[in-house]
Write a protein that holds these residues in place. Sequence first.
Motif, PDB file in Angstrom:
ATOM      1  N   MET A 267       0.825  -1.203  -0.080  1.00  0.00           N
ATOM      2  CA  MET A 267      -0.081  -0.268  -0.161  1.00  0.00           C
ATOM      3  C   MET A 267       0.788   1.320   0.010  1.00  0.00           C
ATOM      4  O   MET A 267       2.098   1.272   0.510  1.00  0.00           O
ATOM      5  CB  MET A 267      -0.766  -0.105   1.237  1.00  0.00           C
ATOM      6  CG  MET A 267      -1.968   0.879   1.289  1.00  0.00           C
ATOM      7  SD  MET A 267      -3.250   0.603   2.588  1.00  0.00           S
ATOM      8  CE  MET A 267      -4.164  -0.655   2.208  1.00  0.00           C
ATOM      9  N   GLN A 268       0.365   2.243  -0.750  1.00  0.00           N
ATOM     10  CA  GLN A 268       1.122   3.682  -0.651  1.00  0.00           C
ATOM     11  C   GLN A 268       0.270   4.580  -0.036  1.00  0.00           C
ATOM     12  O   GLN A 268      -1.046   4.457  -0.148  1.00  0.00           O
ATOM     13  CB  GLN A 268       1.483   4.081  -1.974  1.00  0.00           C
ATOM     14  CG  GLN A 268       2.726   2.988  -2.544  1.00  0.00           C
ATOM     15  CD  GLN A 268       3.348   3.604  -3.699  1.00  0.00           C
ATOM     16  OE1 GLN A 268       3.034   3.180  -4.843  1.00  0.00           O
ATOM     17  NE2 GLN A 268       4.154   4.696  -3.547  1.00  0.00           N
ATOM     18  N   ASP A 269       0.951   5.782   0.711  1.00  0.00           N
ATOM     19  CA  ASP A 269       0.253   6.701   1.137  1.00  0.00           C
ATOM     20  C   ASP A 269       0.543   7.982   0.422  1.00  0.00           C
ATOM     21  O   ASP A 269       1.668   8.194   0.108  1.00  0.00           O
ATOM     22  CB  ASP A 269       0.901   6.897   2.576  1.00  0.00           C
ATOM     23  CG  ASP A 269       0.882   5.509   3.214  1.00  0.00           C
ATOM     24  OD1 ASP A 269      -0.031   5.109   3.683  1.00  0.00           O
ATOM     25  OD2 ASP A 269       1.921   4.800   3.421  1.00  0.00           O
ATOM     26  N   THR A 270      -0.320   8.406  -0.074  1.00  0.00           N
ATOM     27  CA  THR A 270      -0.165   9.679  -1.162  1.00  0.00           C
ATOM     28  C   THR A 270      -1.267  10.737  -0.695  1.00  0.00           C
ATOM     29  O   THR A 270      -1.952  10.902   0.035  1.00  0.00           O
ATOM     30  CB  THR A 270      -0.922   8.882  -2.353  1.00  0.00           C
ATOM     31  OG1 THR A 270      -2.089   8.704  -2.529  1.00  0.00           O
ATOM     32  CG2 THR A 270       0.072   7.906  -2.949  1.00  0.00           C
ATOM     33  N   LEU A 271      -0.774  12.004  -1.419  1.00  0.00           N
ATOM     34  CA  LEU A 271      -1.543  13.113  -1.414  1.00  0.00           C
ATOM     35  C   LEU A 271      -2.026  13.156  -3.015  1.00  0.00           C
ATOM     36  O   LEU A 271      -1.437  12.801  -3.878  1.00  0.00           O
ATOM     37  CB  LEU A 271      -0.602  14.226  -1.106  1.00  0.00           C
ATOM     38  CG  LEU A 271      -0.411  14.639   0.263  1.00  0.00           C
ATOM     39  CD1 LEU A 271       0.251  15.787   0.280  1.00  0.00           C
ATOM     40  CD2 LEU A 271      -1.660  14.847   1.092  1.00  0.00           C
ATOM     41  N   THR A 272      -3.188  13.867  -3.144  1.00  0.00           N
ATOM     42  CA  THR A 272      -3.498  13.969  -4.570  1.00  0.00           C
ATOM     43  C   THR A 272      -3.935  15.260  -4.586  1.00  0.00           C
ATOM     44  O   THR A 272      -4.612  15.994  -3.773  1.00  0.00           O
ATOM     45  CB  THR A 272      -4.846  13.357  -4.832  1.00  0.00           C
ATOM     46  OG1 THR A 272      -4.567  11.688  -4.960  1.00  0.00           O
ATOM     47  CG2 THR A 272      -5.347  13.602  -6.431  1.00  0.00           C
ATOM     48  N   GLU A 284      -1.468  12.748  -8.379  1.00  0.00           N
ATOM     49  CA  GLU A 284      -1.206  11.809  -7.007  1.00  0.00           C
ATOM     50  C   GLU A 284       0.482  11.896  -6.893  1.00  0.00           C
ATOM     51  O   GLU A 284       1.265  11.684  -7.724  1.00  0.00           O
ATOM     52  CB  GLU A 284      -1.875  10.479  -7.219  1.00  0.00           C
ATOM     53  CG  GLU A 284      -1.518   9.604  -6.095  1.00  0.00           C
ATOM     54  CD  GLU A 284      -2.045   8.220  -6.132  1.00  0.00           C
ATOM     55  OE1 GLU A 284      -2.216   7.885  -7.226  1.00  0.00           O
ATOM     56  OE2 GLU A 284      -2.302   7.623  -5.276  1.00  0.00           O
ATOM     57  N   VAL A 285       0.545  12.044  -5.589  1.00  0.00           N
ATOM     58  CA  VAL A 285       2.316  12.300  -5.335  1.00  0.00           C
ATOM     59  C   VAL A 285       2.315  11.204  -4.084  1.00  0.00           C
ATOM     60  O   VAL A 285       1.463  11.172  -3.290  1.00  0.00           O
ATOM     61  CB  VAL A 285       2.726  13.692  -5.025  1.00  0.00           C
ATOM     62  CG1 VAL A 285       2.681  14.424  -6.401  1.00  0.00           C
ATOM     63  CG2 VAL A 285       2.089  14.382  -4.076  1.00  0.00           C
ATOM     64  N   PRO A 286       3.491  10.568  -3.973  1.00  0.00           N
ATOM     65  CA  PRO A 286       3.812   9.735  -2.635  1.00  0.00           C
ATOM     66  C   PRO A 286       4.038  10.476  -1.668  1.00  0.00           C
ATOM     67  O   PRO A 286       4.932  11.642  -1.700  1.00  0.00           O
ATOM     68  CB  PRO A 286       4.901   8.809  -3.354  1.00  0.00           C
ATOM     69  CG  PRO A 286       5.571   9.742  -4.268  1.00  0.00           C
ATOM     70  CD  PRO A 286       4.670  10.641  -5.002  1.00  0.00           C
ATOM     71  N   LEU A 287       3.793  10.111  -0.401  1.00  0.00           N
ATOM     72  CA  LEU A 287       4.395  10.548   0.880  1.00  0.00           C
ATOM     73  C   LEU A 287       5.381   9.728   1.501  1.00  0.00           C
ATOM     74  O   LEU A 287       6.363  10.333   2.234  1.00  0.00           O
ATOM     75  CB  LEU A 287       3.247  10.652   1.836  1.00  0.00           C
ATOM     76  CG  LEU A 287       2.079  11.794   1.733  1.00  0.00           C
ATOM     77  CD1 LEU A 287       1.109  11.493   2.669  1.00  0.00           C
ATOM     78  CD2 LEU A 287       2.553  13.200   1.751  1.00  0.00           C
ATOM     79  N   ASP A 288       5.520   8.495   0.932  1.00  0.00           N
ATOM     80  CA  ASP A 288       6.489   7.741   1.448  1.00  0.00           C
ATOM     81  C   ASP A 288       7.847   7.698   0.847  1.00  0.00           C
ATOM     82  O   ASP A 288       8.024   8.149  -0.461  1.00  0.00           O
ATOM     83  CB  ASP A 288       5.917   6.022   1.275  1.00  0.00           C
ATOM     84  CG  ASP A 288       4.580   5.725   1.777  1.00  0.00           C
ATOM     85  OD1 ASP A 288       4.383   6.401   2.698  1.00  0.00           O
ATOM     86  OD2 ASP A 288       4.092   5.040   1.105  1.00  0.00           O
ATOM     87  N   GLU A 289       8.675   7.236   1.498  1.00  0.00           N
ATOM     88  CA  GLU A 289      10.206   7.025   1.041  1.00  0.00           C
ATOM     89  C   GLU A 289      10.543   5.539   1.389  1.00  0.00           C
ATOM     90  O   GLU A 289       9.639   4.938   1.963  1.00  0.00           O
ATOM     91  CB  GLU A 289      11.137   7.770   1.812  1.00  0.00           C
ATOM     92  CG  GLU A 289      11.262   9.280   1.291  1.00  0.00           C
ATOM     93  CD  GLU A 289      12.262  10.168   1.738  1.00  0.00           C
ATOM     94  OE1 GLU A 289      13.480   9.614   1.677  1.00  0.00           O
ATOM     95  OE2 GLU A 289      12.283  11.517   2.306  1.00  0.00           O
ATOM     96  N   LEU A 290      11.757   5.211   0.963  1.00  0.00           N
ATOM     97  CA  LEU A 290      11.847   3.642   0.786  1.00  0.00           C
ATOM     98  C   LEU A 290      11.717   3.144   2.158  1.00  0.00           C
ATOM     99  O   LEU A 290      11.129   1.885   2.185  1.00  0.00           O
ATOM    100  CB  LEU A 290      13.063   3.722   0.225  1.00  0.00           C
ATOM    101  CG  LEU A 290      13.496   3.509  -1.351  1.00  0.00           C
ATOM    102  CD1 LEU A 290      14.938   3.226  -1.649  1.00  0.00           C
ATOM    103  CD2 LEU A 290      12.700   1.949  -1.749  1.00  0.00           C
ATOM    104  N   ASP A 291      12.452   3.719   3.321  1.00  0.00           N
ATOM    105  CA  ASP A 291      12.098   3.061   4.583  1.00  0.00           C
ATOM    106  C   ASP A 291      11.555   4.172   5.675  1.00  0.00           C
ATOM    107  O   ASP A 291      11.628   3.992   6.708  1.00  0.00           O
ATOM    108  CB  ASP A 291      13.432   2.617   4.935  1.00  0.00           C
ATOM    109  CG  ASP A 291      14.632   3.840   5.125  1.00  0.00           C
ATOM    110  OD1 ASP A 291      14.202   4.842   4.470  1.00  0.00           O
ATOM    111  OD2 ASP A 291      15.732   3.399   5.674  1.00  0.00           O
ATOM    112  N   ARG A 292      10.988   5.139   5.081  1.00  0.00           N
ATOM    113  CA  ARG A 292      10.195   6.269   5.924  1.00  0.00           C
ATOM    114  C   ARG A 292       8.703   6.485   5.264  1.00  0.00           C
ATOM    115  O   ARG A 292       8.475   6.981   4.359  1.00  0.00           O
ATOM    116  CB  ARG A 292      11.001   7.298   6.078  1.00  0.00           C
ATOM    117  CG  ARG A 292      12.327   7.209   6.879  1.00  0.00           C
ATOM    118  CD  ARG A 292      12.905   8.528   7.031  1.00  0.00           C
ATOM    119  NE  ARG A 292      13.208   9.358   5.888  1.00  0.00           N
ATOM    120  CZ  ARG A 292      13.793  10.453   6.075  1.00  0.00           C
ATOM    121  NH1 ARG A 292      13.934  11.062   7.267  1.00  0.00           N
ATOM    122  NH2 ARG A 292      14.158  11.272   4.894  1.00  0.00           N
TER     123      ARG A 292
END
Lengths: 635, 357
Positions: A267-272, A284-292
Amino acid sequence: MRRVKRSNRVQACLPVCLFAFGVVLLCLELSTAGAVRAAATGRTGEHLVYASPLELLFSPDGARLYVLCSQSDEVRVLDGVTYAVIKNIPVGHQPRGFSLSPDATRLFVANSWDDTLSVIDTRALNVAATWPVGAEPSSVVEDRQGRRLFVANRISNDIAVLNAQTGAREKQLVAGRGASYITPSPDRSRLYVTHIYPNATPHRTSPESEISVVDAARAEMVDRIPLRGIAGVFHVATSADGRLGVVAALHPKNLVPLTAVEHGAAMQDTLTLFGPRVGNKPVEVPLDELDRYAARPFGVAITPDNSRIYVTSGGSELVVAIDLPRLLHYVQTHGGPAYDLSASSNYVVTRIPVGHDPRGVALSPNGRRLVVANRLDDTISVIDTRTDRLVSTVALAGPKEVSVLRHGEQTFYTARQSFHGGIGCANCHIDSTFDGLQWDLEPDGLGRDILDNRTLEDIKDTAPYKWNGGNPDLPTECGPRTEKYFWRSENYDDLTLTDLVAYVRSLPARPNRSHLPGYELTPDQARGKVIFNRTADNFGKPIPEASRCSYCHSGDLGTNKRSFDVGTKKATDDSGLFDTPQLTDIALTAPYLHDGSAATLEEIWTIYNPHDRHGRTNDLTKDQLNDLIEYLRSR
Amino acid sequence: MRHAINKLWVTAVFIATTMLAVAAPPNMPRYRFVNYTIANGLPDNHVYCVLVDGNRVWAGTDNGLGLYENGKWKTYNTKDGLAHQAVLSLSLDKRTGDVWAGTMGGLSRISGGRIDTFTQLNSGLSNNVVYGVSVEGENVWVATAAGACRLNLSTVQWTLYNERNTPMEEIWVYGVSAAPDKVYFAVWGSGLMEYTQKTGNWDKYEDPDRETEMVLFKNQGLIHNVVSSVSYVDKIVWASTYFGDSRYDGRYWQNFLTKDSGLPSNFTNYVKSVDANHAWFCTDKGLAYYDGANWAVYTPSLVTGEPQMTVRNATGNVTAVPVTTAPANNYILGIDLQGGDIWVATAGGLSHGILQR
């Protein structure tokens, strides 16, 4: 979760440390084992009532901070600067959303479990009126003229339009499934409505959600901004000029086998972003980084000067601070693919740790302070927006002790247990329910045994668990199975698992809105009940016991807790034997069958029961089938 | 002598005035028709129904649902979620702005651009062939090939009406018109059904002579049992049949046949009443307008195809009115009103009748 445990451990050790400085190291060493148990065993099994702050609001002059307390059923009014308590105002059961009238003289509170609105007079600070609304009201907004109220109803999937002076219902507008959050544009001409469950799409296709756009003056739905691939949409924030909207959402990967959780595989956590600032199409852009990760983004705020976006991450227990100009530049130059986990370093300024399950946010009128409601800590984090640092934590009055259920709930809502902290229980069981999705889990083989996610409400006495009935009890379901195939990380310690299970067992069924007062059945429901319990078909032929609805779906919960082959096995299924699901609030949990292939209750019998293996139903007239459905809706 | 001359003069003036009155046709509305076909963006030339929603016009065609807005056509089809490409009926929920479309494959709701579809398999809808739909308050009333039904938008509950719980003998329901007090259903072969909202009671109106090819008892009841549509406005119900049309005020019936009215054909697909005394009739031989006394017919000539408008006054005199435009086809299937303008669904396109002042 680990971080918080350590915090508790340190607190437990503190007297010892003060007493004997020389044994600090030893004390910390002990904290990894014995001290943890001591803290855990010290938890009370009592059902303590916490404040559980869910949403926050500043008055326009900043003098007051209103705190929506979801478990204590109150609005707490604090001084907007010192956070001293001014008054606690009791409202309805499980308030979920609130907002001020444009002139700030009235505060409207949506009470989700008793289907009412509390209207608070902000001068007298008391409830001036309580109005009935639709099914599970979750947020409310008044229009600019003070003529109408708009209420998002989670269960009826609509927006009720009420007369703002009398509470009389004018109509309801069709919203997305699980309509929950309303944000007005700055001039209140438009309302942006989001929903927590995906809209219906064909089986095994990408989930779709929307931002429903209401013209407030006409009180009509005028647009729906598509959110492709998204399931679970939370708060919207708009820029002060109204030219940019931002919404926090979940982007599940449920169409591919769940073989890993790293790299956002589950699952990804995003902003649109939407609105004129980003063109005609939402981005839509991601909020996640590889390990954060920023697991379960929920609350969003944009500073008045358009310099920052703040997003709460309930699962990661932090606030993401985003440089808005850099984000817009990134979107303009890159487009913004949500799967690019290197993207957020271009615009995320910092991640600010806060409390357990941070939810709603509010900016002070001058934009200098951001306050964050830490739902499962009973605290409010105060962040200085000039430094993006936590400057204080305000404790709300209430029990200081962390009960078993509270700890279990904290465990349920955190993502820290999973590898890289990417997901938690609440990612798929949104607000402790379900997500409306079907998943391909690894243990059955890739592409095998596609399974619909089931709700957790009132499941304590429905063992065994899983669609194949393979997990004999909740400790197995929540423990080894979840740890191995979802968290892919360290195990829960025994006591944490016990608390988690205690919490899951405590989840009640929500009120059934199809019941008449007094739980009498309507004529349709009564006829449907006769069909449910019948022993002979329309031709007078006896129905074998195992082909009667009431045989497998027996008892108050509607399950005999056994597995049957009802003829729904697909080519991708290893077995046709499936656990009999409980019927509690069955009307709310579409889609149906083990793989979610039946989009509605009707389809269970009109499409997926050609040979009467899922009960004798093919003799039923359409009238009778409708009656049966009405009865099931009352369960 | 002077008295005699004056008398003669008055008589002459009277006769001249009377003759002029007879010669001048009634002042019936005239239109300039602009026709839309697939050539200029309409999804299909076969248009079953039309619905006006402010500045927007919806056209239910044999190949999708067309939306005319800001001078452009947009087409919704099954790939957008529409229940079926053939859209037979349309109704506007005036409270919410949602449009309901009855199709050959179910019932669709178009709301803010999103389409949700209800079928006999995925919902309580009685049958997928939806001939008529009418939204009133919180209820969507539906006429289908297997009875009528009602969807309560508040409770999301379906209620079916058929031979088991109404006086309906046939269940081929062609049309529905709902108002706060009554709901009327046009039932093919079973006459007109009346549902009283307050009591939940049913009543039935049938052709008293029950003859299929003759009218023995004119104005004593419904003109014919093969009812194709119904329109209920101002407590007056108008019914169209394939064998003439009827108006009923709750006490008296008034029937219309070609032989004694301005109807161009007894074969009437659709009726839309404007108020208690004015109505439009969509026939296989043109569009007819009735103002309570006079008739006007708009059609391309059945012989030459040339635009044609005729006016029949209350005494039966028929006058041809010179026109340069006409509806796209003589086979008229539906109509809706846009202020003084009309939009006409025909078997050969959609026509916008622009009122000429």
